[in-house]
Design a protein around this motif. Structure first.
Motif, PDB file in Angstrom:
ATOM      1  N   VAL A 155      12.065 -11.780  28.265  1.00  0.00           N
ATOM      2  CA  VAL A 155      13.254 -11.711  29.107  1.00  0.00           C
ATOM      3  C   VAL A 155      13.605 -10.238  29.237  1.00  0.00           C
ATOM      4  O   VAL A 155      13.660  -9.520  28.231  1.00  0.00           O
ATOM      5  CB  VAL A 155      14.433 -12.498  28.480  1.00  0.00           C
ATOM      6  CG1 VAL A 155      15.735 -12.208  29.201  1.00  0.00           C
ATOM      7  CG2 VAL A 155      14.133 -13.988  28.487  1.00  0.00           C
ATOM      8  N   LYS A 156      13.828  -9.792  30.457  1.00  0.00           N
ATOM      9  CA  LYS A 156      14.208  -8.390  30.676  1.00  0.00           C
ATOM     10  C   LYS A 156      15.581  -8.319  31.336  1.00  0.00           C
ATOM     11  O   LYS A 156      15.899  -9.133  32.212  1.00  0.00           O
ATOM     12  CB  LYS A 156      13.179  -7.668  31.552  1.00  0.00           C
ATOM     13  CG  LYS A 156      11.866  -7.364  30.836  1.00  0.00           C
ATOM     14  CD  LYS A 156      10.905  -6.585  31.729  1.00  0.00           C
ATOM     15  CE  LYS A 156       9.573  -6.324  31.033  1.00  0.00           C
ATOM     16  NZ  LYS A 156       9.678  -5.259  30.003  1.00  0.00           N
ATOM     17  N   VAL A 157      16.387  -7.354  30.883  1.00  0.00           N
ATOM     18  CA  VAL A 157      17.696  -7.089  31.473  1.00  0.00           C
ATOM     19  C   VAL A 157      17.605  -5.750  32.200  1.00  0.00           C
ATOM     20  O   VAL A 157      17.204  -4.739  31.618  1.00  0.00           O
ATOM     21  CB  VAL A 157      18.806  -7.043  30.401  1.00  0.00           C
ATOM     22  CG1 VAL A 157      20.163  -6.780  31.053  1.00  0.00           C
ATOM     23  CG2 VAL A 157      18.838  -8.351  29.609  1.00  0.00           C
ATOM     24  N   TRP A 158      17.979  -5.753  33.479  1.00  0.00           N
ATOM     25  CA  TRP A 158      17.821  -4.589  34.351  1.00  0.00           C
ATOM     26  C   TRP A 158      19.173  -4.037  34.766  1.00  0.00           C
ATOM     27  O   TRP A 158      20.082  -4.798  35.100  1.00  0.00           O
ATOM     28  CB  TRP A 158      17.038  -4.959  35.604  1.00  0.00           C
ATOM     29  CG  TRP A 158      15.733  -5.655  35.360  1.00  0.00           C
ATOM     30  CD1 TRP A 158      15.542  -6.998  35.187  1.00  0.00           C
ATOM     31  CD2 TRP A 158      14.442  -5.049  35.247  1.00  0.00           C
ATOM     32  NE1 TRP A 158      14.206  -7.260  34.985  1.00  0.00           N
ATOM     33  CE2 TRP A 158      13.504  -6.094  35.018  1.00  0.00           C
ATOM     34  CE3 TRP A 158      13.980  -3.735  35.329  1.00  0.00           C
ATOM     35  CZ2 TRP A 158      12.135  -5.862  34.869  1.00  0.00           C
ATOM     36  CZ3 TRP A 158      12.621  -3.500  35.187  1.00  0.00           C
ATOM     37  CH2 TRP A 158      11.724  -4.553  34.955  1.00  0.00           C
ATOM     38  N   ASP A 159      19.282  -2.705  34.744  1.00  0.00           N
ATOM     39  CA  ASP A 159      20.445  -2.007  35.288  1.00  0.00           C
ATOM     40  C   ASP A 159      20.190  -1.828  36.784  1.00  0.00           C
ATOM     41  O   ASP A 159      19.284  -1.105  37.186  1.00  0.00           O
ATOM     42  CB  ASP A 159      20.601  -0.649  34.591  1.00  0.00           C
ATOM     43  CG  ASP A 159      21.801   0.134  35.084  1.00  0.00           C
ATOM     44  OD1 ASP A 159      22.011   0.193  36.310  1.00  0.00           O
ATOM     45  OD2 ASP A 159      22.521   0.707  34.256  1.00  0.00           O
ATOM     46  N   VAL A 160      20.993  -2.508  37.600  1.00  0.00           N
ATOM     47  CA  VAL A 160      20.724  -2.530  39.046  1.00  0.00           C
ATOM     48  C   VAL A 160      20.904  -1.142  39.668  1.00  0.00           C
ATOM     49  O   VAL A 160      20.064  -0.696  40.456  1.00  0.00           O
ATOM     50  CB  VAL A 160      21.636  -3.562  39.747  1.00  0.00           C
ATOM     51  CG1 VAL A 160      21.432  -3.519  41.257  1.00  0.00           C
ATOM     52  CG2 VAL A 160      21.360  -4.958  39.211  1.00  0.00           C
TER      53      VAL A 160
END
Length: 345
Positions: A155-160
């Motif tokens: 699972v990856k969390v991205w800073d938009v």
């Protein structure tokens, strides 16, 4: 060319005894509200399986993602196509709206997540880092973060804004099939072919809870309830379960649809009653009463497995999408049941 086809007893009384007057109460069976959805539009335009459909938070648009590499945006009011978004080099498994209905995020077999400016019809950002198909994607409520799940088991969390990966979580031991933020954005739920549902702290990536049953069937979809207290999970034993994740217990179980081989979406519907809605591998859309668990309506019309399901944020509208032998999106309207505006109870 994408097209839209439009289709459009009294209470019993008990005799009182004559000898001695008595007060008698007759319990009437409780009549529970039932939905009355009917087909309104059939949307055609995709040329391969339609994996995901999502209503925009403002309720005006519907986005669809397909194995044909395209995202299409449709008018909910007219069923007409508004935009076709091209840019991915492989098929898509998921699409999600930002909270202001201005942007879409998409998950593709080309191993990327793309963020789109819907009005301009252009790619705003491309997130690279997954090493296998990206299968699922969602925004946090503030829409400054995007979460993605992949066949690479992470699972990856991205800073938009920065276009960077903030965190990679080694989440599961098999492909990740769904990722969703809680209503306040502080937690992420993920589920996987490994049969586990996991809850993560958004800010640290720490695993807060793992939910698992006795048999651990493949999890095809999971989401938080709108009030953030429960998790709805679909599994490939043709069952949907409502979990209290604080106690780790299953509160409700919903059966009667078929789900054995595909990742099928399930949703809450709170606009005109309290329903659970799911697609099915027999081409049906099934609605359950959330409390009683009884099937209250079955929508028929699709000719193949119904993968995508979405419920409108404020009106009694359901969107469904199907696989190769069908290739349509259907919009179902319940105009007879008063809408309460989607109060999150």
């Amino acid at each position: 060319m994408a097209t839209a086809i439009s289709t459009e007893a009294g209470p019993s009384t008990s005799a009182l005894p004559t000898s001695k007057p008595t007060v008698q109460t007759v319990e009437q069976p409780q009549t529970r509200l039932k939905p009355k959805y009917k087909p309104r539009f059939t949307l055609s335009g995709h040329t391969m399986s339609i994996s995901s459909v999502k209503f925009s938070p403002d309720g005006k648009m519907l986005a669809s993602a397909s194995a044909d590499k395209l995202i299409k945006v449709w008018s909910v009011l007219t069923g007409q196509i508004l935009k076709t978004l091209e840019g991915h080099t492989e098929g898509l498994s998921d699409v999600a709206w930002s909270s202001d209905s201005a942007f879409l995020a998409s998950a593709s077999d080309d191993k990327t997540v793309k963020v789109w400016n819907v009005d301009m019809g252009m790619v705003q950002k491309t997130f690279k880092g997954h090493t296998n198909y990206v299968f699922c994607v969602n925004w946090n409520p503030q829409s400054n973060l995007v979460v993605s799940g992949s066949f690479d088991e992470s699972v990856k969390v991205w800073d938009v804004a920065r276009g960077k990966c903030l965190r990679t979580i080694s989440a599961h031991s098999d492909p990740v099939t769904a990722v969703n933020f809680s209503s306040d954005g502080t937690m992420i739920v993920s589920c996987s072919y490994d049969g586990l549902i996991r809850i993560w702290d958004t800010s640290t990536g720490q695993c807060l809870k793992t939910l698992e049953g006795d048999s651990n069937p493949v999890c095809s979809h999971a989401r938080f309830s709108p009030n953030g207290k429960f998790i709805l999970c679909s599994t490939m034993d043709s069952t949907i379960r409502l979990w209290n994740y604080h106690t780790g217990r299953v509160l409700k179980t919903y059966t009667g649809h078929r789900n054995e081989g595909f990742c099928i979406f399930s949703c809450f519907s709170f606009t005109g009653g309290k329903w659970i809605v799911s697609g099915s591998e027999d081409g049906k859309v099934v609605l359950w009463d959330l409390q009683t668990r009884e099937i209250v309506q079955v929508l028929e019309g699709h000719k193949d497995t119904v993968l995508g399901i979405a419920t409108h944020p404020t009106e009694n509208i359901i969107a469904s999408s199907a696989m190769e032998k069908d290739l349509t999106i259907r919009l179902w309207y319940d105009t007879e049941t008063p809408s309460n505006g989607g109060v999150k109870t």
